[in-house]
Design a protein around this motif. Sequence first.
Motif, PDB file in Angstrom:
ATOM      1  N   ASN A  97       0.968  -1.176  -0.014  1.00 38.78           N
ATOM      2  CA  ASN A  97       0.006  -0.108   0.029  1.00 38.78           C
ATOM      3  C   ASN A  97       0.760   1.344  -0.279  1.00 38.78           C
ATOM      4  OD1 ASN A  97      -2.674  -1.283   0.403  1.00 38.78           O
ATOM      5  ND2 ASN A  97      -1.603  -1.916   2.122  1.00 38.78           N
ATOM      6  N   ASP A  98       0.517   2.263  -0.634  1.00 40.85           N
ATOM      7  CA  ASP A  98       0.743   3.634  -0.627  1.00 40.85           C
ATOM      8  C   ASP A  98       0.799   4.150   0.849  1.00 40.85           C
ATOM      9  OD1 ASP A  98       1.711   3.522  -3.374  1.00 40.85           O
ATOM     10  OD2 ASP A  98      -0.254   4.293  -3.804  1.00 40.85           O
ATOM     11  N   PRO A  99       1.635   4.940   1.234  1.00 38.84           N
ATOM     12  CA  PRO A  99       1.685   5.625   2.401  1.00 38.84           C
ATOM     13  C   PRO A  99       0.479   6.694   2.410  1.00 38.84           C
ATOM     14  CG  PRO A  99       3.784   6.070   1.450  1.00 38.84           C
ATOM     15  CD  PRO A  99       3.035   5.294   0.318  1.00 38.84           C
ATOM     16  N   VAL A 100      -0.284   6.710   3.697  1.00 40.44           N
ATOM     17  CA  VAL A 100      -1.525   7.392   3.662  1.00 40.44           C
ATOM     18  C   VAL A 100      -1.002   8.933   4.692  1.00 40.44           C
ATOM     19  CG1 VAL A 100      -3.739   7.677   4.629  1.00 40.44           C
ATOM     20  CG2 VAL A 100      -2.978   5.779   3.644  1.00 40.44           C
ATOM     21  N   PRO A 101      -1.223  10.184   4.112  1.00 42.39           N
ATOM     22  CA  PRO A 101      -0.757  11.123   4.704  1.00 42.39           C
ATOM     23  C   PRO A 101      -1.796  11.647   5.812  1.00 42.39           C
ATOM     24  CG  PRO A 101      -1.819  11.941   2.466  1.00 42.39           C
ATOM     25  CD  PRO A 101      -1.838  10.202   2.576  1.00 42.39           C
ATOM     26  N   PHE A 102      -1.077  12.233   6.839  1.00 38.66           N
ATOM     27  CA  PHE A 102      -2.076  12.560   7.936  1.00 38.66           C
ATOM     28  C   PHE A 102      -2.824  14.043   7.762  1.00 38.66           C
ATOM     29  CE2 PHE A 102      -2.349  15.191  12.009  1.00 38.66           C
ATOM     30  CZ  PHE A 102      -3.244  14.270  12.473  1.00 38.66           C
ATOM     31  N   GLY A 103      -3.933  13.968   7.767  1.00 39.34           N
ATOM     32  CA  GLY A 103      -4.909  15.204   7.284  1.00 39.34           C
ATOM     33  C   GLY A 103      -5.388  16.084   8.349  1.00 39.34           C
ATOM     34  N   GLY A 104      -4.761  15.885   9.616  1.00 40.29           N
ATOM     35  CA  GLY A 104      -5.140  16.481  10.811  1.00 40.29           C
ATOM     36  C   GLY A 104      -4.782  17.988  10.726  1.00 40.29           C
ATOM     37  N   GLU A 105      -5.442  18.757  11.241  1.00 39.26           N
ATOM     38  CA  GLU A 105      -4.993  20.133  11.514  1.00 39.26           C
ATOM     39  C   GLU A 105      -4.938  20.708  12.793  1.00 39.26           C
ATOM     40  OE1 GLU A 105      -7.714  22.474   9.128  1.00 39.26           O
ATOM     41  OE2 GLU A 105      -7.171  21.274   7.015  1.00 39.26           O
ATOM     42  N   GLY A 106      -4.345  21.908  12.984  1.00 38.48           N
ATOM     43  CA  GLY A 106      -4.490  22.458  14.421  1.00 38.48           C
ATOM     44  C   GLY A 106      -3.497  22.070  15.275  1.00 38.48           C
ATOM     45  N   PHE A 107      -3.604  22.079  16.566  1.00 39.39           N
ATOM     46  CA  PHE A 107      -2.815  21.312  17.636  1.00 39.39           C
ATOM     47  C   PHE A 107      -2.390  19.946  17.183  1.00 39.39           C
ATOM     48  CE2 PHE A 107      -6.504  20.110  19.818  1.00 39.39           C
ATOM     49  CZ  PHE A 107      -6.355  19.102  20.402  1.00 39.39           C
ATOM     50  N   LEU A 108      -3.505  19.368  16.862  1.00 41.88           N
ATOM     51  CA  LEU A 108      -3.285  17.626  16.695  1.00 41.88           C
ATOM     52  C   LEU A 108      -2.012  17.294  15.671  1.00 41.88           C
ATOM     53  CD1 LEU A 108      -6.951  16.332  16.218  1.00 41.88           C
ATOM     54  CD2 LEU A 108      -5.327  16.022  18.168  1.00 41.88           C
ATOM     55  N   ARG A 109      -1.899  18.353  14.739  1.00 42.70           N
ATOM     56  CA  ARG A 109      -0.885  18.108  13.605  1.00 42.70           C
ATOM     57  C   ARG A 109       0.652  17.996  14.242  1.00 42.70           C
ATOM     58  NH1 ARG A 109      -1.074  17.528   8.435  1.00 42.70           N
ATOM     59  NH2 ARG A 109       0.708  18.185   7.232  1.00 42.70           N
ATOM     60  N   PRO A 110       1.023  19.118  15.127  1.00 43.26           N
ATOM     61  CA  PRO A 110       2.284  19.026  15.748  1.00 43.26           C
ATOM     62  C   PRO A 110       2.387  17.767  16.687  1.00 43.26           C
ATOM     63  CG  PRO A 110       1.265  20.679  16.277  1.00 43.26           C
ATOM     64  CD  PRO A 110       0.384  20.151  15.352  1.00 43.26           C
ATOM     65  N   LEU A 111       1.343  17.514  17.324  1.00 41.86           N
ATOM     66  CA  LEU A 111       1.080  16.443  18.348  1.00 41.86           C
ATOM     67  C   LEU A 111       1.365  15.099  17.786  1.00 41.86           C
ATOM     68  CD1 LEU A 111       0.819  15.325  21.366  1.00 41.86           C
ATOM     69  CD2 LEU A 111      -1.693  15.395  20.824  1.00 41.86           C
ATOM     70  N   TYR A 112       0.713  14.990  16.756  1.00 39.23           N
ATOM     71  CA  TYR A 112       0.856  13.680  15.895  1.00 39.23           C
ATOM     72  C   TYR A 112       2.243  13.666  15.317  1.00 39.23           C
ATOM     73  CZ  TYR A 112       0.967  10.666  11.959  1.00 39.23           C
ATOM     74  OH  TYR A 112       0.996   9.564  10.963  1.00 39.23           O
ATOM     75  N   PHE A 113       2.935  14.440  14.702  1.00 38.80           N
ATOM     76  CA  PHE A 113       4.172  14.287  14.126  1.00 38.80           C
ATOM     77  C   PHE A 113       5.163  14.153  15.205  1.00 38.80           C
ATOM     78  CE2 PHE A 113       2.269  15.976  10.158  1.00 38.80           C
ATOM     79  CZ  PHE A 113       2.598  14.961   9.222  1.00 38.80           C
ATOM     80  N   PHE A 114       5.145  14.659  16.391  1.00 38.10           N
ATOM     81  CA  PHE A 114       5.917  14.496  17.700  1.00 38.10           C
ATOM     82  C   PHE A 114       5.798  12.916  17.909  1.00 38.10           C
ATOM     83  CE2 PHE A 114       6.522  13.550  21.964  1.00 38.10           C
ATOM     84  CZ  PHE A 114       7.980  14.195  21.902  1.00 38.10           C
ATOM     85  N   ILE A 115       4.753  12.336  18.295  1.00 36.76           N
ATOM     86  CA  ILE A 115       4.507  10.921  18.417  1.00 36.76           C
ATOM     87  C   ILE A 115       5.097  10.130  17.222  1.00 36.76           C
ATOM     88  CG2 ILE A 115       2.824   9.364  18.890  1.00 36.76           C
ATOM     89  CD1 ILE A 115       1.011  11.372  20.209  1.00 36.76           C
ATOM     90  N   LEU A 116       4.645  10.435  16.006  1.00 38.39           N
ATOM     91  CA  LEU A 116       5.088   9.676  14.879  1.00 38.39           C
ATOM     92  C   LEU A 116       6.891   9.566  14.631  1.00 38.39           C
ATOM     93  CD1 LEU A 116       4.573   7.999  12.342  1.00 38.39           C
ATOM     94  CD2 LEU A 116       4.420  10.195  11.279  1.00 38.39           C
ATOM     95  N   ILE A 117       7.311  10.823  14.948  1.00 39.72           N
ATOM     96  CA  ILE A 117       8.645  10.770  14.867  1.00 39.72           C
ATOM     97  C   ILE A 117       9.519  10.127  15.842  1.00 39.72           C
ATOM     98  CG2 ILE A 117      10.753  12.365  14.864  1.00 39.72           C
ATOM     99  CD1 ILE A 117       9.034  14.593  13.218  1.00 39.72           C
ATOM    100  N   THR A 118       8.951  10.325  17.119  1.00 36.29           N
ATOM    101  CA  THR A 118       9.725   9.591  18.291  1.00 36.29           C
ATOM    102  C   THR A 118       9.215   8.286  18.074  1.00 36.29           C
ATOM    103  OG1 THR A 118       7.718   9.912  19.831  1.00 36.29           O
ATOM    104  CG2 THR A 118       9.626  11.441  19.942  1.00 36.29           C
ATOM    105  N   HIS A 119       8.269   7.685  17.841  1.00 43.61           N
ATOM    106  CA  HIS A 119       8.010   6.409  17.359  1.00 43.61           C
ATOM    107  C   HIS A 119       8.631   5.568  16.710  1.00 43.61           C
ATOM    108  CE1 HIS A 119       5.392   2.696  16.734  1.00 43.61           C
ATOM    109  NE2 HIS A 119       5.629   2.878  15.517  1.00 43.61           N
ATOM    110  N   ILE A 120       9.028   6.366  15.364  1.00 43.77           N
ATOM    111  CA  ILE A 120       9.846   5.862  14.214  1.00 43.77           C
ATOM    112  C   ILE A 120      11.317   5.555  14.713  1.00 43.77           C
ATOM    113  CG2 ILE A 120      10.940   6.213  12.013  1.00 43.77           C
ATOM    114  CD1 ILE A 120       8.087   7.594  11.253  1.00 43.77           C
ATOM    115  N   ALA A 121      11.762   6.998  15.280  1.00 40.90           N
ATOM    116  CA  ALA A 121      13.219   6.829  15.852  1.00 40.90           C
ATOM    117  C   ALA A 121      13.398   5.656  16.939  1.00 40.90           C
ATOM    118  CB  ALA A 121      13.649   8.178  16.354  1.00 40.90           C
TER     119      ALA A 121
END
Length: 177
Positions: free
Chosen positions: A100-124
């Motif tokens: 499957n192709d990657p699915v982009p995150f469509g969230g906005e507002g405060f959820l966006r940086p929160l999601y990317f923080f969780i995602l980046i730390t999760h991946i690392a």
Amino acid sequence: MTELRKDKVAVPIIVILSVLVPIIVLVLMNLPERYNFLGIELGTFPLFHAILNALTAILLMMGFFFIRKGNMKMHRNSMISAFCLSAIFLVSYVISKISNDPVPFGGEGFLRPLYFFILITHIALSAIIVPLVLFTMYRGLTKEYEKHRKIARWTFPVWLYVAITGVLVYLFMMPYY
């Protein structure tokens, strides 16, 4: 086989797997074409992965509880089960990246940086958890309990964080699958 002779075989294997696994996942995430050879719908993999991560987190906490109570047999069984679920997750994750192709995150507002923080730390932390888990399992299974305890103090919280944030990433992404 002596401890040193076992280490001469096991340690290089653990190092090789620890390097290869993240590289393989990275390559598969960047494939120019996808091959859905199992014919599985996109949303199936993420839900399955979230369930595996949730069960892994539960097993890790059970293993922690059992070792605190001095029940080494149940601790071992919980941790081996968590390892098996993580291995199933890894194989399934690789298949999902091929399919499957990657699915982009469509969230906005405060959820966006929160999601990317969780995602980046999760991946690392996902990348470094491979050698931590493999060394911890190896030391426990070879009854090198002092070495096992020393590395498990690092492995447990990182592995638990990766498992829990895996579920959180799914919950954030659920509307977009």
